[in-house]
Design a protein around this motif. Structure first.
Motif, PDB file in Angstrom:
ATOM      1  N   SER A  57      -5.114  35.204 -20.200  1.00 31.13           N
ATOM      2  CA  SER A  57      -4.116  34.532 -21.038  1.00 31.13           C
ATOM      3  C   SER A  57      -4.234  34.991 -22.479  1.00 31.13           C
ATOM      4  CB  SER A  57      -4.304  33.003 -20.992  1.00 31.13           C
ATOM      5  OG  SER A  57      -5.508  32.639 -21.627  1.00 31.13           O
ATOM      6  N   GLY A  58      -3.219  34.682 -23.260  1.00 29.92           N
ATOM      7  CA  GLY A  58      -3.293  34.930 -24.697  1.00 29.92           C
ATOM      8  C   GLY A  58      -4.359  34.056 -25.339  1.00 29.92           C
ATOM      9  N   THR A  59      -4.481  32.832 -24.844  1.00 32.73           N
ATOM     10  CA  THR A  59      -5.486  31.911 -25.385  1.00 32.73           C
ATOM     11  C   THR A  59      -6.896  32.469 -25.197  1.00 32.73           C
ATOM     12  OG1 THR A  59      -4.003  30.125 -24.690  1.00 32.73           O
ATOM     13  CG2 THR A  59      -6.233  29.497 -25.360  1.00 32.73           C
ATOM     14  N   THR A  83       2.672  27.091 -35.836  1.00 36.71           N
ATOM     15  CA  THR A  83       2.415  27.879 -34.624  1.00 36.71           C
ATOM     16  C   THR A  83       2.277  26.938 -33.439  1.00 36.71           C
ATOM     17  OG1 THR A  83       0.991  29.581 -33.633  1.00 36.71           O
ATOM     18  CG2 THR A  83      -0.104  27.872 -34.933  1.00 36.71           C
ATOM     19  N   ALA A  86      -2.118  26.886 -29.135  1.00 37.06           N
ATOM     20  CA  ALA A  86      -3.041  27.870 -28.559  1.00 37.06           C
ATOM     21  C   ALA A  86      -3.617  28.814 -29.612  1.00 37.06           C
ATOM     22  CB  ALA A  86      -2.348  28.686 -27.472  1.00 37.06           C
ATOM     23  N   SER A  87      -2.984  28.910 -30.798  1.00 33.65           N
ATOM     24  CA  SER A  87      -3.565  29.714 -31.872  1.00 33.65           C
ATOM     25  C   SER A  87      -4.828  29.044 -32.416  1.00 33.65           C
ATOM     26  CB  SER A  87      -2.583  29.881 -33.038  1.00 33.65           C
ATOM     27  OG  SER A  87      -1.333  30.345 -32.608  1.00 33.65           O
ATOM     28  N   ASP A 161      -2.106  37.040 -33.926  1.00 32.14           N
ATOM     29  CA  ASP A 161      -1.593  36.367 -32.740  1.00 32.14           C
ATOM     30  C   ASP A 161      -0.157  36.870 -32.531  1.00 32.14           C
ATOM     31  OD1 ASP A 161      -0.441  34.729 -30.881  1.00 32.14           O
ATOM     32  OD2 ASP A 161      -1.290  32.864 -31.661  1.00 32.14           O
ATOM     33  N   ALA A 163       1.402  36.853 -29.648  1.00 32.38           N
ATOM     34  CA  ALA A 163       1.806  36.318 -28.340  1.00 32.38           C
ATOM     35  C   ALA A 163       3.327  36.333 -28.183  1.00 32.38           C
ATOM     36  CB  ALA A 163       1.277  34.898 -28.173  1.00 32.38           C
ATOM     37  N   GLU A 164       4.026  36.127 -29.310  1.00 31.97           N
ATOM     38  CA  GLU A 164       5.495  36.024 -29.246  1.00 31.97           C
ATOM     39  C   GLU A 164       6.172  37.301 -29.730  1.00 31.97           C
ATOM     40  OE1 GLU A 164       6.450  32.495 -31.523  1.00 31.97           O
ATOM     41  OE2 GLU A 164       5.153  31.232 -30.291  1.00 31.97           O
ATOM     42  N   SER A 185       0.581  37.794 -25.216  1.00 34.70           N
ATOM     43  CA  SER A 185       0.621  36.838 -24.106  1.00 34.70           C
ATOM     44  C   SER A 185       1.720  37.241 -23.138  1.00 34.70           C
ATOM     45  CB  SER A 185       0.903  35.425 -24.627  1.00 34.70           C
ATOM     46  OG  SER A 185       1.287  34.579 -23.551  1.00 34.70           O
ATOM     47  N   ASN A 187       2.661  34.899 -20.712  1.00 37.91           N
ATOM     48  CA  ASN A 187       2.982  33.623 -20.092  1.00 37.91           C
ATOM     49  C   ASN A 187       4.446  33.653 -19.606  1.00 37.91           C
ATOM     50  OD1 ASN A 187       2.276  31.005 -19.332  1.00 37.91           O
ATOM     51  ND2 ASN A 187       3.177  30.133 -21.177  1.00 37.91           N
ATOM     52  N   LYS A 190       7.386  34.159 -22.159  1.00 40.94           N
ATOM     53  CA  LYS A 190       7.328  35.188 -23.198  1.00 40.94           C
ATOM     54  C   LYS A 190       8.316  36.332 -22.885  1.00 40.94           C
ATOM     55  CE  LYS A 190       4.509  32.891 -25.708  1.00 40.94           C
ATOM     56  NZ  LYS A 190       3.257  32.420 -25.288  1.00 40.94           N
ATOM     57  N   GLY A 197      -0.948  35.502 -18.387  1.00 42.73           N
ATOM     58  CA  GLY A 197      -1.784  36.661 -18.683  1.00 42.73           C
ATOM     59  C   GLY A 197      -1.811  36.933 -20.172  1.00 42.73           C
TER      60      GLY A 197
HETATM   61  C1  LIG Z   1       2.141  31.540 -25.938  1.00 44.54           C
HETATM   62  C2  LIG Z   1       1.341  31.555 -27.177  1.00 44.54           C
HETATM   63  C3  LIG Z   1      -0.053  31.642 -27.160  1.00 44.54           C
HETATM   64  C4  LIG Z   1      -0.871  31.487 -25.905  1.00 44.54           C
HETATM   65  O1  LIG Z   1      -0.663  32.390 -24.928  1.00 44.54           O
HETATM   66  P1  LIG Z   1      -1.023  32.013 -23.392  1.00 44.54           P
HETATM   67  O2  LIG Z   1      -0.910  33.306 -22.690  1.00 44.54           O
HETATM   68  O3  LIG Z   1      -0.008  31.002 -22.955  1.00 44.54           O
HETATM   69  O4  LIG Z   1      -2.411  31.455 -23.378  1.00 44.54           O
HETATM   70  C5  LIG Z   1      -0.728  31.751 -28.354  1.00 44.54           C
HETATM   71  N1  LIG Z   1      -0.075  31.782 -29.515  1.00 44.54           N
HETATM   72  C6  LIG Z   1       1.253  31.669 -29.590  1.00 44.54           C
HETATM   73  C7  LIG Z   1       1.906  31.730 -30.926  1.00 44.54           C
HETATM   74  C8  LIG Z   1       2.011  31.542 -28.427  1.00 44.54           C
HETATM   75  O5  LIG Z   1       3.334  31.405 -28.508  1.00 44.54           O
END
Ligand SMILES: *Cc1c(COP(=O)(O)O)cnc(C)c1O
Length: 372
Positions: A57-59, A83, A86-87, A161, A163-164, A185, A187, A190, A197
């Motif tokens: 995961s991104g986390t 944010t 998860a950040s 981060d 993720a997005e 990320s 997820n 996304k 993942g």
């Molecule tokens: C989705 C997201 C994450 C976490 O990613 P996961 O893969 O869901 O654990 C972290 N930071 C931001 C800004 C996100 O949008």
């Protein structure tokens, strides 16, 4: 009832199944295998990151990044307040303290001026922050030049981060590849997905090697299981990496479609006094989510509820971390920007599979609500 329109649903290319079948037929049903290596290489090629480590995961990628930067209990880590939780959560997993910093209005990301104030005040209070987690929210790159010059000046590494923001570009460089360590990320919501993942990327091989080591229970190369440090079960499954490879075939199309959604809303809602975030010179956003800022909380809620009545999902902006019951106790450096955005901001349906018919429906509901 009309068909549900989701905020940001998965959008398969059709190629995923080939890689999944390959994994199945060759019995690579494990958190390693050819798809994992292949997906890492796809991301490296696409982003020009030098190295990558595929994770669950991104986390977990943010968690490992903080561990590798030496974050320990009672350390301080600066993080953008505007944010998703998860950040910040991984800072707390380590017993460290999040220091939350507000946004600026040009990109909605961490405000460099406030960031420097925060660093100086933390130093005055006796602690140099161990890391800075910046976020490229909704796909819009943060002001990296200003952020990196502070990172250099005070010698604090930056975790991006991203993720997005896979596919977003800042002055010719992919977001995620500019700071010390970047995180993507995959997820389900996304811009591309592996259902769940993440990926840790860096221009330093040592971080990615170490990440993969920690993510596979920190096993030492012995015939028996030998461990010198605490490990994690954070590696990406070879099946899910197969989905990622199929998704990477169409990443550019997905970005084009998301950007077309944004342009459609912007053009068709012209004259409505809704605010759309423009890209500053040198900034390229993947427009993961199309965002509008309304004139008031009441107008935002009117629009959201009118869409909901028509079975259309929209969502208020992320609630800033300094307003979250669980994080409100931590030090924060504020200027009102993220609170204002949270009050008036709405994310509209943004899927890359959104049809023109659906977009027209959405625009009409918004216009009717505003002009009521
Ligand atoms: C989705 C997201 C994450 C976490 O990613 P996961 O893969 O869901 O654990 C972290 N930071 C931001 C800004 C996100 O949008």
């Amino acid at each position: 009832m009309k068909d549900k329109i989701w905020l940001s649903p998965p959008h398969m290319s059709g190629e995923e199944i080939t890689y999944i079948n390959e994994a199945y037929n060759t019995n690579w049903i494990a958190p390693l295998g050819p798809n994992v290596d292949g997906f890492e290489n796809d991301i490296i090629k696409y982003t020009n990151a030098k190295f990558a480590s595929a994770l669950s995961s991104g986390t977990s990628a943010i968690h490992l990044a903080l561990i590798m930067l030496g974050v320990k209990p009672s350390d301080e880590v600066i993080c953008s307040s505007f944010t998703f939780s998860a950040s910040v959560n991984p800072i707390c997993y380590l017993g460290a303290t999040p220091i939350l910093v507000d946004s600026e209005n040009d990109t909605w990301n961490i405000c460099p001026k406030l960031l420097e104030q925060a660093i100086n005040q933390r130093i005055e209070k006796g602690k140099l922050p161990k890391a800075i987690i910046i976020v490229h929210l909704y796909g819009m790159p943060a002001k990296m030049d200003e952020i990196l010059s502070l990172s250099d000046k005070y010698n604090i590494p930056v975790i991006e981060d991203s993720a997005e923001s896979l596919g977003s570009i800042y002055k010719g460089k992919h977001t995620g590849t500019i700071g010390e360590i970047g995180v993507y990320s995959f997820n389900g919501n996304k811009i591309i997905t592996t259902s769940g993942g993440g990926m840790l990327v860096s221009n330093k091989e040592s971080y990615c090697k170490y990440s993969t080591h920690l993510a596979t229970q920190a096993r030492e190369p012995f015939p028996y299981y030998e461990h010198k440090e605490i490990g994690y079960n954070y590696r990406m499954s070879n099946i899910l990496a197969g989905i990622g490879r199929g998704q990477m075939k169409v990443i550019d199309e997905r970005i084009r479609a998301r950007r077309a959604n944004f342009r459609f809303y912007q053009q068709n809602l012209k004259g409505s006094n809704l605010l759309f975030l423009e890209e500053p010179d040198g900034f390229f956003s993947n427009r993961w989510l199309s965002c509008i800022v309304t004139k008031s909380f009441e107008q935002r809620e009117d629009i959201r509820l009118a869409l909901e009545k028509e079975n259309i999902e929209s969502r208020p902006f992320w609630k800033p971390m300094h307003l979250q019951p669980i994080f409100a106790c931590h030090p924060s450096y504020l200027n009102g920007v993220s609170e204002n955005l949270f009050e008036k901001g709405l994310c509209l349906p943004s899927g890359s599979n959104l049809s023109d018919k659906d977009k027209n429906r959405i625009v009409n509901i918004i216009l009717n609500t505003i002009n009521k």
